[in-house]
Design a protein around this motif. Structure first.
Motif, PDB file in Angstrom:
ATOM      1  N   LYS A  29      -1.207 -15.237  -4.022  1.00 38.40           N
ATOM      2  CA  LYS A  29      -0.429 -13.706  -3.599  1.00 38.40           C
ATOM      3  C   LYS A  29      -0.976 -12.986  -2.479  1.00 38.40           C
ATOM      4  O   LYS A  29      -1.810 -12.984  -2.572  1.00 38.40           O
ATOM      5  N   ARG A  30       0.324 -12.190  -2.076  1.00 37.69           N
ATOM      6  CA  ARG A  30      -0.548 -10.874  -0.671  1.00 37.69           C
ATOM      7  C   ARG A  30      -0.392  -9.786  -2.012  1.00 37.69           C
ATOM      8  O   ARG A  30      -0.308  -9.030  -2.648  1.00 37.69           O
ATOM      9  N   ASP A  31      -1.593 -10.221  -2.471  1.00 40.98           N
ATOM     10  CA  ASP A  31      -2.338  -9.433  -2.886  1.00 40.98           C
ATOM     11  C   ASP A  31      -2.854  -7.376  -2.039  1.00 40.98           C
ATOM     12  O   ASP A  31      -2.602  -8.038  -1.602  1.00 40.98           O
ATOM     13  N   ARG A  32      -3.956  -7.052  -3.198  1.00 43.22           N
ATOM     14  CA  ARG A  32      -4.398  -5.728  -2.437  1.00 43.22           C
ATOM     15  C   ARG A  32      -5.552  -6.032  -1.581  1.00 43.22           C
ATOM     16  O   ARG A  32      -5.440  -5.818   0.055  1.00 43.22           O
ATOM     17  N   LEU A  33      -5.942  -6.947  -1.675  1.00 43.37           N
ATOM     18  CA  LEU A  33      -7.145  -8.012  -0.552  1.00 43.37           C
ATOM     19  C   LEU A  33      -6.369  -7.889   1.103  1.00 43.37           C
ATOM     20  O   LEU A  33      -6.684  -7.618   1.911  1.00 43.37           O
ATOM     21  N   ALA A 100      -8.636  -6.893 -10.399  1.00 40.04           N
ATOM     22  CA  ALA A 100      -9.287  -6.537  -9.766  1.00 40.04           C
ATOM     23  C   ALA A 100      -7.968  -6.417  -7.625  1.00 40.04           C
ATOM     24  O   ALA A 100      -8.799  -5.289  -7.503  1.00 40.04           O
ATOM     25  N   LEU A 101      -7.684  -7.454  -7.606  1.00 40.32           N
ATOM     26  CA  LEU A 101      -6.693  -7.216  -6.873  1.00 40.32           C
ATOM     27  C   LEU A 101      -5.528  -6.531  -7.151  1.00 40.32           C
ATOM     28  O   LEU A 101      -4.496  -6.285  -5.826  1.00 40.32           O
ATOM     29  N   ALA A 102      -5.442  -6.459  -7.536  1.00 37.89           N
ATOM     30  CA  ALA A 102      -4.035  -5.447  -8.302  1.00 37.89           C
ATOM     31  C   ALA A 102      -4.022  -4.277  -7.847  1.00 37.89           C
ATOM     32  O   ALA A 102      -4.791  -3.754  -7.645  1.00 37.89           O
ATOM     33  N   GLY A 103      -2.306  -3.414  -7.777  1.00 37.60           N
ATOM     34  CA  GLY A 103      -2.915  -1.519  -7.997  1.00 37.60           C
ATOM     35  C   GLY A 103      -2.482  -1.561  -5.851  1.00 37.60           C
ATOM     36  O   GLY A 103      -2.088  -2.393  -4.725  1.00 37.60           O
ATOM     37  N   PRO A 104      -2.164  -0.267  -5.762  1.00 35.78           N
ATOM     38  CA  PRO A 104      -1.170   0.149  -4.485  1.00 35.78           C
ATOM     39  C   PRO A 104      -2.620  -0.140  -3.124  1.00 35.78           C
ATOM     40  O   PRO A 104      -3.973   0.690  -3.092  1.00 35.78           O
ATOM     41  N   SER A 105      -2.501  -0.402  -2.483  1.00 37.43           N
ATOM     42  CA  SER A 105      -3.225  -0.592  -0.654  1.00 37.43           C
ATOM     43  C   SER A 105      -3.757   0.593  -0.287  1.00 37.43           C
ATOM     44  O   SER A 105      -4.769   0.967   0.414  1.00 37.43           O
ATOM     45  N   ASP A 106      -2.694   1.379  -0.595  1.00 37.57           N
ATOM     46  CA  ASP A 106      -3.305   2.850  -0.498  1.00 37.57           C
ATOM     47  C   ASP A 106      -3.765   3.740  -0.937  1.00 37.57           C
ATOM     48  O   ASP A 106      -3.241   3.995  -2.011  1.00 37.57           O
ATOM     49  N   ALA A 107      -5.203   4.388  -1.262  1.00 38.81           N
ATOM     50  CA  ALA A 107      -4.724   4.828  -1.954  1.00 38.81           C
ATOM     51  C   ALA A 107      -5.111   6.375  -2.381  1.00 38.81           C
ATOM     52  O   ALA A 107      -4.956   6.857  -3.465  1.00 38.81           O
TER      53      ALA A 107
END
Length: 289
Positions: A29-33, A100-107
């Motif tokens: 899927k289109r995850d954070r990485l 680890a691949l989850a979460g918002p892409s912008d810190a």
């Protein structure tokens, strides 16, 4: 610790290979990485026809500076950590990798309710630091986060990331309680709290400009020393047999004049048990902190 050039050919090929490997593991899927990958590839294409300063000016006008810088810094962390762990044949729990691949892409959009992904990434980062020295880490599903053998002793590491300075001691205290449950001092176990203070040093809203490739490490080391100095009175009260020391870690983006955009990191071990000072000093040297 080290500095890595952001726009190398090997980095992009490693990133593409990591993308394929994750897909083969069921993470397609289109995850954070994947957001980082798309951002970095787009930046590389733009820099083929425009100089870096112009590209970053356009990025800033579009309000994308923090996401792009996050993509560089954390994209490199992902690639370096997972490449190392795979090469050293370290088992990576699927649940930890998914997290680890989850979460918002912008810190900048990360908060205490959405920081689990970057917390998990920090565990992978610490494990890769250990694996790089052939110490064969074990990534835990519960506690500790990372475990390995050093000088015939079991080292147990609990990893935390902080988003604000007033949470540093609280996070360390929580890690101490977790280590007390699994560290067996009768067997000479060594407990270490690893804490990332990257968000305290850099909020992701720009990059530091430095004159040479040696400067980032000195810059970050001085920042870590200042944090430790400020916390020293409270850290001195952490007289807990289960915890021998605290590893402070920081990383961030830099522009090195004549070199280009880079990311650098630094780590320091603060001993909380004077009896383990020599052991920790040897461990720090081995881990190249």
């Amino acid at each position: 610790m080290k500095m890595t050039r952001l726009d190398t050919t090997s980095f992009f090929s490693d990133l593409a290979e990591l993308d394929s490997w994750l897909a083969s593991k069921g993470f397609a899927k289109r995850d954070r990485l994947r957001v980082y990958k798309a951002n970095l590839e787009a930046m590389a294409e733009r820099e083929k026809t425009s100089d870096a300063a112009q590209v970053y000016s356009e990025v800033e006008k579009a309000g994308k500076t923090t996401e792009i810088l996050t993509s560089y810094v954390e994209g490199i962390e992902f690639v370096d950590a997972l490449k190392c762990l795979r090469e050293k044949q370290v088992e990576i729990p699927a649940a930890l990798l998914k997290k680890a691949l989850a979460g918002p892409s912008d810190a900048v959009h990360e908060n205490h309710n959405s920081n689990q992904g970057r917390n998990a990434m920090f565990e992978l980062l610490m494990a890769s630091m250990v694996a790089r020295q052939d110490l064969f880490p074990i990534l835990g599903q519960v506690n500790p986060d990372v475990e390995f053998q050093f000088q015939c002793r079991r080292v147990l590491m609990e990893c935390k990331r902080v988003l604000s300075v007033n949470k540093v001691i609280a996070n360390i205290t929580q890690a101490v309680k977790q280590l007390e449950k699994c560290v067996d001092t009768n067997k000479a176990d060594v407990g270490v709290v690893a804490i990332s203070i990257s968000r305290l040093a850099h909020q992701g809203d720009g990059f530091w400009t430095v004159p040479s490739s040696d400067t980032p490490h000195a810059f970050l080391a001085e920042g870590v020393r200042k944090v430790i100095q400020e916390l020293d009175p409270q850290l001195r009260r952490l007289d807990v047999p289960a915890v021998a020391g605290i590893l402070f870690y920081v990383g961030g983006p830099f522009y090195v004049q004549g070199v280009g955009y880079t990311t650098a990191n630094e780590g320091m071990l603060y001993p909380t048990s004077l009896g383990e000072t020599d052991f920790l000093r040897t461990l720090a040297a081995t881990l190249r902190l």
